[in-house]
Design a protein around this motif. Sequence first.
Motif, PDB file in Angstrom:
ATOM      1  N   ARG A   1     -33.299  -0.008 -45.274  1.00  0.00           N
ATOM      2  CA  ARG A   1     -32.701  -1.456 -45.633  1.00  0.00           C
ATOM      3  C   ARG A   1     -33.026  -2.570 -44.569  1.00  0.00           C
ATOM      4  O   ARG A   1     -33.216  -3.680 -44.994  1.00  0.00           O
ATOM      5  CB  ARG A   1     -31.066  -1.345 -45.471  1.00  0.00           C
ATOM      6  CG  ARG A   1     -30.465  -2.305 -46.163  1.00  0.00           C
ATOM      7  CD  ARG A   1     -29.245  -3.150 -45.533  1.00  0.00           C
ATOM      8  NE  ARG A   1     -29.235  -3.072 -43.978  1.00  0.00           N
ATOM      9  CZ  ARG A   1     -28.237  -3.352 -43.379  1.00  0.00           C
ATOM     10  NH1 ARG A   1     -26.926  -3.503 -44.033  1.00  0.00           N
ATOM     11  NH2 ARG A   1     -28.136  -3.421 -42.245  1.00  0.00           N
TER      12      ARG A   1
ATOM     13  N   LEU B   1     -27.604  -7.914 -49.137  1.00  0.00           N
ATOM     14  CA  LEU B   1     -28.029  -6.943 -48.309  1.00  0.00           C
ATOM     15  C   LEU B   1     -27.548  -7.089 -46.757  1.00  0.00           C
ATOM     16  O   LEU B   1     -27.809  -6.074 -46.053  1.00  0.00           O
ATOM     17  CB  LEU B   1     -29.618  -6.631 -48.237  1.00  0.00           C
ATOM     18  CG  LEU B   1     -30.137  -5.419 -48.978  1.00  0.00           C
ATOM     19  CD1 LEU B   1     -29.603  -5.671 -50.578  1.00  0.00           C
ATOM     20  CD2 LEU B   1     -31.662  -5.496 -49.067  1.00  0.00           C
TER      21      LEU B   1
ATOM     22  N   SER C   1     -23.766  -2.884 -47.941  1.00  0.00           N
ATOM     23  CA  SER C   1     -25.047  -2.758 -48.562  1.00  0.00           C
ATOM     24  C   SER C   1     -25.854  -1.383 -48.328  1.00  0.00           C
ATOM     25  O   SER C   1     -26.900  -1.375 -48.995  1.00  0.00           O
ATOM     26  CB  SER C   1     -26.054  -3.923 -47.912  1.00  0.00           C
ATOM     27  OG  SER C   1     -26.274  -3.639 -46.737  1.00  0.00           O
TER      28      SER C   1
ATOM     29  N   PHE D   1     -27.289  -1.412 -52.849  1.00  0.00           N
ATOM     30  CA  PHE D   1     -28.461  -1.830 -52.345  1.00  0.00           C
ATOM     31  C   PHE D   1     -29.600  -1.935 -53.530  1.00  0.00           C
ATOM     32  O   PHE D   1     -30.368  -2.932 -53.478  1.00  0.00           O
ATOM     33  CB  PHE D   1     -29.092  -0.544 -51.803  1.00  0.00           C
ATOM     34  CG  PHE D   1     -30.626  -0.564 -51.009  1.00  0.00           C
ATOM     35  CD1 PHE D   1     -30.803  -1.289 -50.018  1.00  0.00           C
ATOM     36  CD2 PHE D   1     -31.659  -0.205 -51.699  1.00  0.00           C
ATOM     37  CE1 PHE D   1     -31.917  -1.547 -49.358  1.00  0.00           C
ATOM     38  CE2 PHE D   1     -32.881  -0.007 -51.138  1.00  0.00           C
ATOM     39  CZ  PHE D   1     -33.060  -0.783 -50.048  1.00  0.00           C
TER      40      PHE D   1
ATOM     41  N   ASN E   1     -31.943  -5.389 -54.597  1.00  0.00           N
ATOM     42  CA  ASN E   1     -33.194  -5.225 -54.895  1.00  0.00           C
ATOM     43  C   ASN E   1     -33.726  -5.816 -56.300  1.00  0.00           C
ATOM     44  O   ASN E   1     -34.466  -6.600 -56.323  1.00  0.00           O
ATOM     45  CB  ASN E   1     -33.822  -3.862 -54.653  1.00  0.00           C
ATOM     46  CG  ASN E   1     -34.046  -3.407 -53.422  1.00  0.00           C
ATOM     47  OD1 ASN E   1     -33.956  -4.200 -52.696  1.00  0.00           O
ATOM     48  ND2 ASN E   1     -33.822  -2.127 -53.177  1.00  0.00           N
TER      49      ASN E   1
END
Length: 113
Positions: free
Chosen positions: A18, A71, A76, A82, A86
């Motif tokens: 991450r 994020l 997250s 997540f 993205n």
Amino acid sequence: MDKGERPDDETNIDVMFRNGNLTVFGIVLAFSLGFLNTWTNNPNDWQITDLPTLALIGGGIVFQGSALWRLLQLDSLRPSVFATGNRRFAIGLGMTSIGMMLAICVDIGHMLL
């Protein structure tokens, strides 16, 4: 299912993975903002043909910023959150890229006419 609940089989994303995405998101967002700043300070006069470009770049930056913000949230590390971040970033990157290419094409068109 509540927003706060998560299925038992959902494992967290690795923090280092991450963090890499956060770094990339921040760098690309800074580049996009820099391009917008440079483009708006262009010595050419603004025309109505510049509005779609501005909308694409501005909208893309909003999506990129919202992905970065997503994020940075505590939840997250959940795969679904997540993936949402993205996806938002990919949409923003696509919009910004198309807007940048359109800005170049419009500027070339202004020079040729």
